[in-house]
Write an enzyme that holds these catalytic residues in place. Structure first.
Site, PDB file in Angstrom:
ATOM      1  N   LEU A  95       4.573 -51.519  -6.084  1.00  0.00           N
ATOM      2  CA  LEU A  95       4.520 -51.761  -4.640  1.00  0.00           C
ATOM      3  C   LEU A  95       4.532 -50.417  -3.922  1.00  0.00           C
ATOM      4  O   LEU A  95       5.401 -49.582  -4.171  1.00  0.00           O
ATOM      5  CB  LEU A  95       5.714 -52.600  -4.187  1.00  0.00           C
ATOM      6  CG  LEU A  95       5.849 -52.798  -2.669  1.00  0.00           C
ATOM      7  CD1 LEU A  95       4.674 -53.627  -2.132  1.00  0.00           C
ATOM      8  CD2 LEU A  95       7.174 -53.457  -2.312  1.00  0.00           C
ATOM      9  N   ILE A 126       7.883 -48.245  -7.602  1.00  0.00           N
ATOM     10  CA  ILE A 126       7.567 -47.885  -6.226  1.00  0.00           C
ATOM     11  C   ILE A 126       6.445 -46.850  -6.246  1.00  0.00           C
ATOM     12  O   ILE A 126       6.553 -45.806  -6.901  1.00  0.00           O
ATOM     13  CB  ILE A 126       8.804 -47.328  -5.497  1.00  0.00           C
ATOM     14  CG1 ILE A 126       9.923 -48.380  -5.479  1.00  0.00           C
ATOM     15  CG2 ILE A 126       8.432 -46.894  -4.080  1.00  0.00           C
ATOM     16  CD1 ILE A 126       9.592 -49.667  -4.748  1.00  0.00           C
ATOM     17  N   LYS A 127       5.364 -47.161  -5.515  1.00  0.00           N
ATOM     18  CA  LYS A 127       4.209 -46.260  -5.484  1.00  0.00           C
ATOM     19  C   LYS A 127       4.369 -45.237  -4.365  1.00  0.00           C
ATOM     20  O   LYS A 127       4.669 -45.590  -3.223  1.00  0.00           O
ATOM     21  CB  LYS A 127       2.907 -47.050  -5.268  1.00  0.00           C
ATOM     22  CG  LYS A 127       2.446 -47.807  -6.490  1.00  0.00           C
ATOM     23  CD  LYS A 127       1.127 -48.519  -6.250  1.00  0.00           C
ATOM     24  CE  LYS A 127      -0.050 -47.603  -6.432  1.00  0.00           C
ATOM     25  NZ  LYS A 127      -1.336 -48.339  -6.412  1.00  0.00           N
ATOM     26  N   VAL A 128       4.143 -43.999  -4.723  1.00  0.00           N
ATOM     27  CA  VAL A 128       4.278 -42.882  -3.792  1.00  0.00           C
ATOM     28  C   VAL A 128       3.022 -42.021  -3.891  1.00  0.00           C
ATOM     29  O   VAL A 128       2.616 -41.653  -5.001  1.00  0.00           O
ATOM     30  CB  VAL A 128       5.512 -42.019  -4.141  1.00  0.00           C
ATOM     31  CG1 VAL A 128       5.658 -40.876  -3.148  1.00  0.00           C
ATOM     32  CG2 VAL A 128       6.776 -42.874  -4.185  1.00  0.00           C
TER      33      VAL A 128
END
Length: 316
Positions: A95, A126-128
């Site tokens: 996400l 977690i997408k960064v």
């Protein structure tokens, strides 16, 4: 091929309840990814969200988005959880944080931690984005034992820097998402036919080498943007060409389904560094520098995700 994993780069409510489960059950995929553009496409065009959106009327747009998106992420997480429990290297769903926070590390870190705590699932990444502030976010999240997916990676130099950070700090699973086909879309119109449909693979291979040089056992290269942009290429062109050991390919459904009809039986051997350098020299004859192209594509990718997210929020 135990060294190579296939993930699905698609998310949508009806898909999650049907074909997604079939792909998992037959062992075709062992993870999935989402991004603002995919959510925009799914939520604005699929009828399966309309009733829920109507019930949420009156709430702030971002709150509506998170209600819908987190429900999908939890559903994907539940479907993938048996894979994760069997092997913690697999079974992840990603996400992405709010694209508009991309240049604010502190707010990005807070949002990432909030989302991860809200979801409360060990198999959520977690997408960064791999922007300047994004790299700071990655460092903070890995120190907080949050699995990360570093996205919009175009530059081998940046890929290596991120891998170094993860090698020192990652306590949970991490992937570095190297974008592929956008290079060919950008470069192919500028070069002769014998150099076309190669830049993306060449650059991705160099990123792969950089990541492997520094990465620990928790970190893998994830090849993304692996849907073809040209009708002259086989739909699974980028999956087959980048089927490397200790790598993952997250593919759109069209590419995924084409590959499953005739999958590789063994991993590919990456091009040698001498071959990569020779190709880059040929590109320079045409005034093309892959590092400059990488920087341009990162900027465009950041803008595109913001535009998709803005379009989605305005639809509410």
């Amino acid at each position: 091929m135990q060294e190579f994993s296939l993930w699905c780069d698609f998310i949508e409510r009806d898909f999650l309840e049907n074909d997604f489960l079939k792909l998992i059950n037959k062992g075709a995929i062992c993870g999935a990814t989402s991004n603002p553009s995919l959510f925009c496409e799914a939520i604005t065009k699929s009828a399966f969200y309309k009733d829920e959106i109507a019930k949420l009327k009156g709430k702030k747009a971002k709150e509506i988005y998170e209600t819908l998106a987190l429900k999908d992420i939890l559903q994907a997480s539940s479907a993938l959880m048996p894979l994760y429990e069997k092997d913690p290297n697999n079974g992840y769903i990603s996400l992405e944080i709010d694209p508009f926070l991309e240049d604010d590390a502190a707010k990005s870190i807070d949002e990432a931690k909030r989302l991860f705590k809200t979801l409360n699932r060990p198999n959520v990444m977690i997408k960064v984005p791999a922007s300047e502030s994004g790299i700071e976010v990655v460092s903070a999240l890995t120190q907080a034992s949050i699995p990360v997916n570093v996205t919009l990676v175009f530059s081998p130099k940046i890929a290596g820097e991120i891998a170094q950070i993860l090698a020192k700090e990652a306590q949970k699973r991490a992937v570095i998402s190297v974008f592929v086909s956008r290079f060919d879309k950008e470069i192919d119109p500028l070069v002769p036919k014998n150099l076309q449909a190669q830049s993306g693979i060449i650059n991705a291979t160099e990123c792969y080498y950089q990541i492997n040089q520094h990465a620990n056992k928790l970190t893998s290269t994830l090849f993304a943007s692996t849907g073809v942009k040209s009708n002259s290429l086989a739909k699974d062109y980028y999956i087959k060409a980048l089927c490397f050991k200790n790598s993952i390919n997250t593919a759109p459904l069209e590419a995924l389904n084409a590959y499953l009809l005739d999958p590789n039986t063994e991993c590919q051997t990456p091009l040698k560094t001498t071959e990569i350098e020779a190709f880059k020299k040929e590109l320079k004859v045409h005034n093309i520098d892959l590092e400059n192209t990488a920087q341009k594509l990162l900027k465009e990718g950041l803008i595109a995700f913001k535009q998709s997210f803005e379009k989605l929020l305005s639809s509410f």
